[in-house]
Design an enzyme around this catalytic site. Structure first.
Site: not given
Ligand code: UD2
Length: 350
Positions: A118, A207, A299
């Site tokens: 986080a 996540d 991913e």
């Molecule tokens: C997808 C993936 C994620 C990751 C990402 C890469 C799914 C459901 N999730 O989610 O695992 O592979 O794509 O493109 O497939 N985080 C922070 N601070 C930040 C940004 C990220 O702590 O400012 C951490 C946090 O734990 C978050 C994770 O990184 O849950 C992944 O980031 P996301 O959830 O914004 O990525 P998302 O939704 O595109």
């Protein structure tokens, strides 16, 4: 005179036997003492404990007299597939008996490490994530959460259940959300090789922008565990969002692919998760050295690794659903689901 000699001969013989017996006893006691010191040598004790640890994870034993529903070869889930072509189970509600699995794992005294990141504004997701985990996630088992954050002061106080522990680890801030997401692989690679690895038997990496709604238990444990992405489970493989540009290390050619896995949840033994995260970190840095970035970052690399290193267990989209308000007939229990977020608002560089 002759009698005297015979008498002296017997006395000498007796003394000889006595001397031999004393020496023999002494030697035995010495070697016994040596054995005692050897078994208390800390390195040997550690090895013995480690091998006991390994045995702990081998085999599942049920108890005589423990009753549960008869397993059927004819009745079960028919609306979904629950085994891969390489014979790994795909876990859906209705494919396992949680009371039976629990009764077997309860004997093993296992610990599950769980990592969560986080950074920046994502600390806002922690309260809901941890509070809901405490209601549903490995309840009754020892859990060690490792929380990586650049804002430890924003970590909320959560009442943890019995034998659930939280360790907060400070990491440097980063400007790009993509770097935060991909940077997890390097940190996990190090964590799974560190001393902390001896504190747990299995690890899950989750996540933070997610909330638990249903039970997530020991049915999920395995050597290398992958979770099917909730958006693509009905899609043909050529529509998966794999990296299709050959210039990235994450490239998967058309016509290849099993399932599309999410990077939001994966796990297994420390050894397996170490191999996976090391691979992703290495491939990400090769890409970076060529000023390339895979389409879905960590991913994309995770999907390539899991295509050629088959997971031993797959979790259905019950274990990471899209949105709690969306329903489908196949997903009968939502165990963990994404929390809706405004990417522009929550990311540093959206
Ligand atoms: C997808 C993936 C994620 C990751 C990402 C890469 C799914 C459901 N999730 O989610 O695992 O592979 O794509 O493109 O497939 N985080 C922070 N601070 C930040 C940004 C990220 O702590 O400012 C951490 C946090 O734990 C978050 C994770 O990184 O849950 C992944 O980031 P996301 O959830 O914004 O990525 P998302 O939704 O595109």
């Amino acid at each position: 005179m002759k009698l005297d000699r015979i008498f002296i001969f017997f006395i000498l013989l007796l003394l000889g036997i006595l001397f031999y017996w004393v020496c023999y006893l002494g030697y035995n006691q010495e070697s016994y003492r040596k054995q005692q010191t050897q078994t208390t040598d800390p390195s040997i004790v550690k090895n013995i404990l480690m091998s006991e640890e390994k045995h702990k994870n081998l085999g599942l034993q049920s108890s005589p007299g423990f009753l549960y529903s008869q397993p059927s070869l004819l009745v079960g889930r028919t609306d979904v597939v629950s085994v891969t072509p390489w014979l790994a189970p795909i876990v859906w509600e209705g494919t396992f008996d949680s009371s039976l699995i629990d009764s077997m794992y309860k004997k093993k005294n296992i610990t599950i490490a769980t990592t969560v990141f986080a950074l920046g504004k994502y600390t806002r997701f922690l309260k809901e994530f941890l509070e809901s985990a405490e209601q549903h996630y490995f309840v009754g088992y020892r859990v060690r959460y490792y929380l990586f954050t650049d804002r430890p002061e924003e970590v909320p106080e959560i009442k943890l259940g019995e034998e659930h522990y939280l360790t907060i680890l400070k990491v440097p801030s980063m400007d790009r959300w993509q770097d935060i997401s991909m940077g997890r692989m390097e940190i996990l690679e190090k964590l799974t090789k560190s001393e902390l690895a001896s504190e747990a038997d299995y690890i899950f990496c989750l996540d933070v922008d997610a909330k638990f709604y249903g039970p997530w238990g020991v049915e999920t444990l395995g050597r290398l565990v992958a979770v099917i992405h909730p958006w693509f489970y009905g899609y043909p493989r050529d529509q998966f969002t794999y990296e299709r540009r050959p210039e990235s290390q994450a490239f998967i050619p058309a016509g290849e692919g099993d399932y599309y896995y999410t990077a939001a949840a994966f796990g297994g033994t420390f050894k397996e998760v170490h191999e996976l995260t090391k691979y992703c970190r290495e491939q990400q840095s090769i890409d970076a050295s060529k000023a390339t970035e895979a389409i879905w970052h960590d991913e994309s690399h995770l999907n390539k690794y899991l295509l050629y290193n088959k997971p031993s267990k797959l979790l259905s989209p019950e274990y990471l659903w899209r949105d709690i308000s969306m329903r489908t007939s196949q997903v009968k229990v939502i165990r963990l689901s994404h929390v809706a977020k405004n990417n522009e608002e929550v990311r540093q560089n959206a």
